[in-house]
Design a protein around this motif. Structure first.
Motif, PDB file in Angstrom:
ATOM      1  N   PRO A 354       1.617  14.001  -1.846  1.00 50.42           N
ATOM      2  CA  PRO A 354       0.092  12.647  -1.801  1.00 50.42           C
ATOM      3  C   PRO A 354       0.022  12.175  -1.037  1.00 50.42           C
ATOM      4  O   PRO A 354       0.436  12.709   0.435  1.00 50.42           O
ATOM      5  N   ILE A 355      -1.347  11.849  -0.740  1.00 50.24           N
ATOM      6  CA  ILE A 355      -1.939  10.999   0.511  1.00 50.24           C
ATOM      7  C   ILE A 355      -0.770   9.797   0.457  1.00 50.24           C
ATOM      8  O   ILE A 355      -0.529   9.298  -0.194  1.00 50.24           O
ATOM      9  N   VAL A 356      -0.930   9.735   1.687  1.00 47.98           N
ATOM     10  CA  VAL A 356      -0.229   8.407   2.380  1.00 47.98           C
ATOM     11  C   VAL A 356      -0.946   7.630   2.908  1.00 47.98           C
ATOM     12  O   VAL A 356      -1.444   7.666   3.586  1.00 47.98           O
ATOM     13  N   LEU A 357      -0.857   6.037   2.224  1.00 49.44           N
ATOM     14  CA  LEU A 357      -1.094   4.805   3.011  1.00 49.44           C
ATOM     15  C   LEU A 357      -0.045   4.081   3.644  1.00 49.44           C
ATOM     16  O   LEU A 357       0.805   3.758   3.218  1.00 49.44           O
ATOM     17  N   GLU A 358      -0.279   3.230   4.375  1.00 46.26           N
ATOM     18  CA  GLU A 358       0.659   2.672   5.079  1.00 46.26           C
ATOM     19  C   GLU A 358      -0.274   2.000   5.610  1.00 46.26           C
ATOM     20  O   GLU A 358      -1.869   1.663   6.623  1.00 46.26           O
ATOM     21  N   GLN A 359       0.055   0.265   6.141  1.00 49.51           N
ATOM     22  CA  GLN A 359      -0.615  -0.728   6.376  1.00 49.51           C
ATOM     23  C   GLN A 359      -0.544  -0.971   7.711  1.00 49.51           C
ATOM     24  O   GLN A 359       0.723  -0.668   8.240  1.00 49.51           O
ATOM     25  N   CYS A 367      -4.353   6.135   6.636  1.00 47.61           N
ATOM     26  CA  CYS A 367      -3.950   6.938   5.307  1.00 47.61           C
ATOM     27  C   CYS A 367      -4.125   8.954   5.971  1.00 47.61           C
ATOM     28  O   CYS A 367      -4.633   8.595   6.685  1.00 47.61           O
ATOM     29  N   ALA A 368      -3.394   9.095   5.815  1.00 47.35           N
ATOM     30  CA  ALA A 368      -2.811  10.584   6.567  1.00 47.35           C
ATOM     31  C   ALA A 368      -2.630  11.972   4.923  1.00 47.35           C
ATOM     32  O   ALA A 368      -1.435  11.368   3.651  1.00 47.35           O
ATOM     33  N   ALA A 384      -5.407   0.175  -2.179  1.00 47.40           N
ATOM     34  CA  ALA A 384      -3.671   0.748  -2.883  1.00 47.40           C
ATOM     35  C   ALA A 384      -3.643   1.096  -3.981  1.00 47.40           C
ATOM     36  O   ALA A 384      -3.202   1.952  -4.073  1.00 47.40           O
ATOM     37  N   LYS A 385      -5.030   0.501  -5.190  1.00 49.88           N
ATOM     38  CA  LYS A 385      -5.599   0.865  -5.927  1.00 49.88           C
ATOM     39  C   LYS A 385      -5.915   2.739  -5.785  1.00 49.88           C
ATOM     40  O   LYS A 385      -5.972   2.751  -6.507  1.00 49.88           O
ATOM     41  N   LEU A 386      -6.957   2.788  -5.282  1.00 48.40           N
ATOM     42  CA  LEU A 386      -7.497   3.691  -5.389  1.00 48.40           C
ATOM     43  C   LEU A 386      -6.388   5.207  -4.657  1.00 48.40           C
ATOM     44  O   LEU A 386      -6.493   6.053  -5.274  1.00 48.40           O
ATOM     45  N   PHE A 387      -5.433   4.193  -3.660  1.00 47.95           N
ATOM     46  CA  PHE A 387      -4.947   5.684  -3.098  1.00 47.95           C
ATOM     47  C   PHE A 387      -3.885   5.781  -4.407  1.00 47.95           C
ATOM     48  O   PHE A 387      -3.176   6.943  -4.352  1.00 47.95           O
ATOM     49  N   LYS A 388      -3.434   4.685  -5.174  1.00 51.35           N
ATOM     50  CA  LYS A 388      -2.430   4.828  -6.198  1.00 51.35           C
ATOM     51  C   LYS A 388      -2.754   6.041  -7.179  1.00 51.35           C
ATOM     52  O   LYS A 388      -2.005   6.694  -7.849  1.00 51.35           O
TER      53      LYS A 388
END
Length: 453
Positions: A354-359, A367-368, A384-388
């Protein structure tokens, strides 16, 4: 128990329990290998392109080496695989016409960084090992050994990494010693005939996987006529210390090889350009000046700049996310050229990776995916919703993914930070597509998926 165990069944649970960092084992014809000759050729041609684009000092150690009868060639261009060869077989025919009866060896390290097909299948294969033993923070290495050489050009040696050998073509013999067979204070030997009686061998053929711990001295030998091709994957356990990664924080790079001149100019320390020569270093009476030479003061200031807590924290976070999503093998292949994604295009991510999202802070995020990272600002829950949704692996229309975002420019006021607007997030999707984290579905879109090469 024999010095070398042989089995025809490969599974990770048995491997970790019986062999991992314990003793060598040969897996015969299991069909488990992730490597193909086509991928290896594509990556080799990619390594040639990377090599020719960079500049190296004569005494440097680039990722590519070519020897003829053990003599290292300093001018490499004529000897390297190129896309126009079309295959390893055609490349070998071209080289054979040049060397005649002489033996040659092509060695390419960091092979995974030059071919996406090879890297992606290698990552998927070793992901199962990382689940059981942990992800190597400093990364594994992938090395191609190809040619008609009699034995490894360096002779008998000890690797720093625990190693897997994947045989692809020809027959090869790996000879091992449980401990160093000679008493002289040298690290390698080319003439190892006096020590053969204390060794044991593994004969490998196409489709075989051979594993040995880093504590075994070894040498690769030719076991028959013709060309042999194998890929070694080394995994750091003890010698490749995490402190080496501090270099990343100063240079902003994840490539631990020597930087070429044009790459150095892109680092955050490149502005230190004062001459290292200082006039009047000592004053009358042998007294030192009260201020540092300009070269040193600039270096100190540059180090202070890159180590500011906020910048250092951001860079550490970004570097870690790149390593995490590289699957244990970095540097990763370069992204493909960016292509426009339209609202009607359909895309999906790979739920396995998965594509990782962090604040980063209250408004900034990173995102990575596939060893690449993007920094953004704003968007809140919509981001957050898009990456989920992407993490689910479901196919989605680009327009649906972008609907929650307002119109606006692509970039935030900060350099290299993408604004969470409709066009900014389209840019994010396009960049993720370019690094192959998103695959474009066929659907009714007139735009085909990116080529995976």
């Amino acid at each position: 128990m024999s010095a070398l165990e042989t089995t025809r069944r490969f599974d990770w649970d048995t491997f970790v329990a019986r062999y991992w960092n314990q003793r060598p084992v040969l897996f015969k014809g299991t069909g488990a290998s992730p490597f193909t000759l086509t991928d290896v050729f594509d990556a080799s041609a990619g390594a040639t392109r990377r090599y020719l684009e960079r500049s190296y000092a004569v005494d440097s150690r680039p990722d590519v080496t070519f020897t003829v009868d053990r003599s290292r060639q300093l001018v490499l261009k004529p000897w390297l695989p190129r896309a126009s060869d079309g295959s390893l077989e055609a490349y070998d025919a071209r080289i054979a016409a040049e060397v005649g009866a002489k033996r040659y060896a092509l060695i390419i390290s960091s092979l995974h960084s030059s071919g996406y097909g090879l890297w992606s299948r290698e990552r998927a294969f070793f992901a199962e090992l990382w689940k059981r033993v942990g992800l190597p923070i400093t990364g594994g290495i992938t090395t191609l050994f190809h040619g008609t050489y009699e034995h490894s050009p360096v002779g008998v040696h000890l690797d720093r990494f625990t190693t897997f050998l994947f045989a692809l073509r020809g027959r090869k013999r790996m000879r091992f010693w449980r401990k160093r067979p000679w008493k002289e204070d040298v690290s390698t030997v080319l003439d190892y005939q006096p020590y053969l009686k204390d060794s044991f061998v593994a004969e490998v053929e196409p489709g075989d996987i051979l594993y040995w711990p880093s504590t075994y001295y070894h040498v690769g030998e030719s076991a028959g006529a013709g060309v042999t091709t194998s890929v070694n994957v080394g995994i750091p356990l003890t010698e490749h210390r995490t402190v080496y990664a501090v270099d990343d924080l100063l240079r902003g790079m994840i490539d631990e090889t020597s930087l070429a001149d044009h790459e150095w100019t892109q680092t955050r320390l490149a502005r230190v350009d004062a001459s290292p020569l200082m006039r009047d270093a000592l004053r009358a009476g042998g007294r030192l000046p009260t201020v540092l030479p300009r070269a040193l003061s600039e270096a100190v200031e540059a180090f202070r700049d890159v180590s500011r807590p906020r910048d250092a924290r951001r860079h550490i976070q970004e570097t870690w996310l790149k390593r995490l999503t590289s699957g244990g093998f970095q540097p990763v292949p370069d992204p493909a050229p960016t292509k426009r994604l339209r609202d009607g295009d359909r895309v999906h991510a790979d739920a396995r990776f998965p594509i990782v999202l962090e604040q980063e802070d209250t408004t900034r995020w990173i995102c990575a995916a596939n060893g690449q990272a993007l920094r953004g600002k704003g968007g809140g829950q919509a981001v957050a919703k898009l990456f989920k949704e992407l993490a689910s692996g479901r196919e989605s229309r680009v327009g649906d993914l972008l609907r929650p975002f307002r119109s606006g420019g692509r970039t935030a006021p900060d350099v290299d930070v993408i604004a969470a607007t409709r066009e900014g997030m389209r840019s994010v999707l396009e960049k993720l597509h370019a690094c192959r984290a998103l695959t474009q579905g066929q659907g009714n879109s007139p735009h085909p998926p990116l080529d995976a090469s």
